[in-house]
Design an enzyme around this catalytic site. Sequence first.
Site, PDB file in Angstrom:
ATOM      1  N   ASP A 155       0.836  -1.193   0.000  1.00 47.26           N
ATOM      2  CA  ASP A 155       0.000   0.000   0.000  1.00 47.26           C
ATOM      3  C   ASP A 155       0.877   1.252   0.000  1.00 47.26           C
ATOM      4  O   ASP A 155       1.983   1.233  -0.535  1.00 47.26           O
ATOM      5  CB  ASP A 155      -0.928  -0.040   1.221  1.00 47.26           C
ATOM      6  N   HIS A 228      -3.795   5.951   3.378  1.00 46.20           N
ATOM      7  CA  HIS A 228      -4.462   4.741   2.903  1.00 46.20           C
ATOM      8  C   HIS A 228      -3.818   3.474   3.452  1.00 46.20           C
ATOM      9  O   HIS A 228      -4.505   2.559   3.938  1.00 46.20           O
ATOM     10  CB  HIS A 228      -4.428   4.734   1.376  1.00 46.20           C
ATOM     11  N   SER A 581     -10.805  -1.359  -0.975  1.00 46.56           N
ATOM     12  CA  SER A 581      -9.567  -1.334  -0.184  1.00 46.56           C
ATOM     13  C   SER A 581      -9.839  -1.550   1.290  1.00 46.56           C
ATOM     14  O   SER A 581      -9.006  -2.087   2.013  1.00 46.56           O
ATOM     15  CB  SER A 581      -8.852   0.014  -0.355  1.00 46.56           C
TER      16      SER A 581
END
Length: 805
Positions: A155, A228, A581
Amino acid sequence: MGHSIVLHSLLSILLLPLLQAPVVAVYKHYIVYLGSFDGGRPLLGDPADVTRSHHDMISNVSKRNDNGHDDPSKKLIYSYAKIFNGFAATLHEEEVEELAKHPNVISIFENLNVRRQTIQSWDFLGSFQHQVIPSKESIWEKASFGEDIIIGAFDTGVWPESKSFSDEGLGIVPNKFRGHCSNINDPSFKCNRKLIGARYFNKGYVQSLTSKNLTFATNSSPRDMGGHGTHTLSTAGGSVVLEADATSLTMLGLRYSTIKGGAPKARVVAYKVLWPEAASKLGEGSFMDCLAAVEAAILDGVDIINLSLGFTIQDSMKGGDFYFKDALSIASFHAMANGTLVVATAGNSGPSSGSVNNIAPWMLTVGASTIGREFTCCVVLGNNQTIRASRFIDGKNSLNGTSFYPLITGASARINGANPIKASYCKHGTVDPVKVKGKILVCLLEGPGRMIEKSEKSKVALQTGALGLIIANNQFVGSKMLPDMIHPLPTTQLKFDDGQALLSYISSTRDPIASITGARTELGIKPAPIIAYFSSRGPNKITPEIIKPDVIAPGVSIVAAYTEAPNVPLPDKFLPLSGTSMAAPHVTGIAALLRKMYPLWTTSAIKSAIMTTASSVDNNDKPIFEDDMIREATPFAYGAGLIQPNLAMDPGLVYDMNHYDYLNFLCAHHYNTTLLKLFTKQHDYKCPESFNILDFNYPSISIPDFTGAAIATRKLKNVGEPGTYTATIQTPPGVSIVVEPKTLVFCQKDQELTFKLIFSADVNQLPTGYIFGSLVWSDGKHIVRSPIAIKGKASLGNTSPSKSP
C-alpha cells in the site's frame, strides 16, 4: 541545362538521408518473466548468478544508440532472482522481439501502473468493529487474536507512531520473520514488536515518471504520507485502541467503542509500493515494484498478504495468456506456492458489469458492502420542519448545531452571466462569494453522486465563504445516502424527496434559515449488507468459469488509523474511508485468524472456509440487495456472500486444492506442458490429455457457455468430525441439476470424497443471460454453500457436454 538537372537530382538523392528526421528508438519498461526455481520455492543457489544471466540476456539483444540506452547494465531495473525468475528493464520493441525468442522466456509484458482501491484519499464515513471482548466461542479468542501471524500490506506505507501499532503486551518478534525496517532516509521511523518490518519499493515507479520527464519529488521511506496504507494495515491487524485515544469516535457518536484490526495480536509489515504524494496520471505505483515487494514478503516470512490495489485490465491482456501478463497474478501464484494467501480487492469500478479485477483463482477477491450503521444528523428548517440527512466529518466544526443560519442555493448565488443550471450544481466560477459568505450553501447533484463531484462542491463552498454545505440528491441518485470523504466544512447530503422539500421551503420563504446538527450514530439499520455502488462486479471477463468477486466484506465507512502527517489538516488520526480497499483487510484479518488456528491448511482451504460459510442474505433474512434497494444482487456482486468469521473457523468441509490443481487450470488456458515446466520447474508435471475446467475444484460453479448438457466434478475434504452430508440444490429456472451421489459419508478427518453435478436443459430454451442458483451440503450443523451461475451458449455447434480445450 540537362547536366544541371542531373546534378540537382544526384544531390537530392545524396542529401535525402540527411534531410529526413532521424528515427528515434522508443524505449518502454517491460517485465520479462522466466518462471520459477524449485517448484516455486526460494532459490537455493546464489541470486547474483541469476542476476548475471539477466544482464547477459539484455546484453545479447541490446541495440547500440546515442540516447543513453546502450549500456545493458543501465537497462536493468529489477532482477527477480530469489523466489521467481525474471527481470524488469528498459527495452526497445526490437529487443523485446528478440528476447521473446529465448527458450527460457515465458512472457514479456509492458509495465502497468497501479492505484489504491479507494474512491478518494479521504472518502467515506463510518465504522465497523468487533466486540471489545469476544466470547470464548468466537474465532478471535480461539485463534488467540491471531497472535504471531504475520500480515503484510502492499500500500502507501504506514505511520509507525499510530496507536494502532502499539506493541504493548506483545512478546519477542517471531523467529520466522526475516525482514527489516528500512529507515535509512527517515531515522525517526521506528519499527517495534507490532510493526515488525517496513520496506519501500519505487525504482519502477521512478523510472516511469522519469521517462515522462516527471520528477519523483518525495522522500524514499516507508512512511505513509497519504493515510491509505495505515488505514488498511490497521484494519487487518491493528492493536486495540480505546475511545479515549480516538476522538473521532466521540465526534461520530460512537461512545464506549474501540478500534481494532481483525487479528489484533498479529504482527504487521508494511510494503510501500504506492506513492500518492508523487502521484500523476501515471498512477501511484508500478507492476515492477509490486513484483519485487511480493518476492521480499515471501522471503520475509509473511503469512497473509493484503493487496488493496489494482489496475484496469487492458484489452491487450485479454486472452489465454492473461495469467502470464498480469504481474499481480504471477506474484500471487508464487505466494500461493509458498503457502502465503493473497487477499485482493475486487476494484472500485462498479456498478459496471465485468469490471472486477484481481481475478486469478489463487487470489481471494473481495467486494464491498455496507453495514447496519449510519452517521446522520438533522437539518432543521426555519418552519420547524426536521429533515434526516447523512452527516460527514468536517475539518472545522464551525456550526454549533443549535443556531440558525441563512440558506442560499447555488442558482440564487450565481455570478451575473453564469449559467443558472451550472450554478445550481455549484460549479467552479459560477457562484458569487459575496452572496454566499456566512450562509449555508445548497448544491444539487449533477451526476451519479461520485465522490469527486461532491469534493468539488465542498471546495467551492469553502472558497466562497459558506459556513456549511447541503448536497441534494438528483432523481438518478434518489434515496442513496452515499458515504463520503472528509469535508473541509460541515456537510450533509439529502435524499431526493427531502432535497425537494428543502428547495420548496427556500423558494416559498423570503429569508430561509436552517441549522445542521452534529453527527450521530444510528445502529441496527436494515437492510444490511447492501452492495456498495462502487464495488466492481462480475462476470469475470478473463475466465468466466470462475465467479469473481469471491466474497464481500464491510467496505463502506470503515474507521481505522490514518496518517498523522502534519501537512494533512484533519480533526483526528482515526478516520472513516470506503472502498474495496477497506473490505479486503477485513478478510485478511479473518484469514490470519484461520492461519493461526490451522497452520497446516493450504491457502485454498482457508479460502474455501471463508467462501462456503458466507451469507447471501441480509439482516432481514432476505436476499442481499443492490444499492438502489430495488434489484436483488447476484453472485457477480457478492460472490459467495458476506463473510461470517465465526462460521469460517468450523466450515465442516472444504474444497481443497494444491499446486498441481492450479497447473491443471493453466493447462485449460492453452498453456502447454513445456511452458508450465519453465513456470514451475516441476519436471514430473504433465498437462492432462483432457481437462474440463468445470472440474476445477473451486468453491463456486459457473457455466458461461451452457449447451443444454454439462457435468461438473468437485471434491470435498472433511476438516471436522465424521458426519453425513446431504446435498440441496436451489435450481435456476429452466435448468435441471442432479447431484450424484446426493449423500456423502465422511468416516474420518481429512477424508476426501468426489461428487458430480449433472446439468440439463431444453436446448431450444437456454438462458440468454446469466441465471443463478446454489448448492448446499449440510450435516445438520454445518452449511457448505456454493453459488452457481449459468448462461446459454450464444451459438451452438453441438449439444454435447461442455468441455474445455
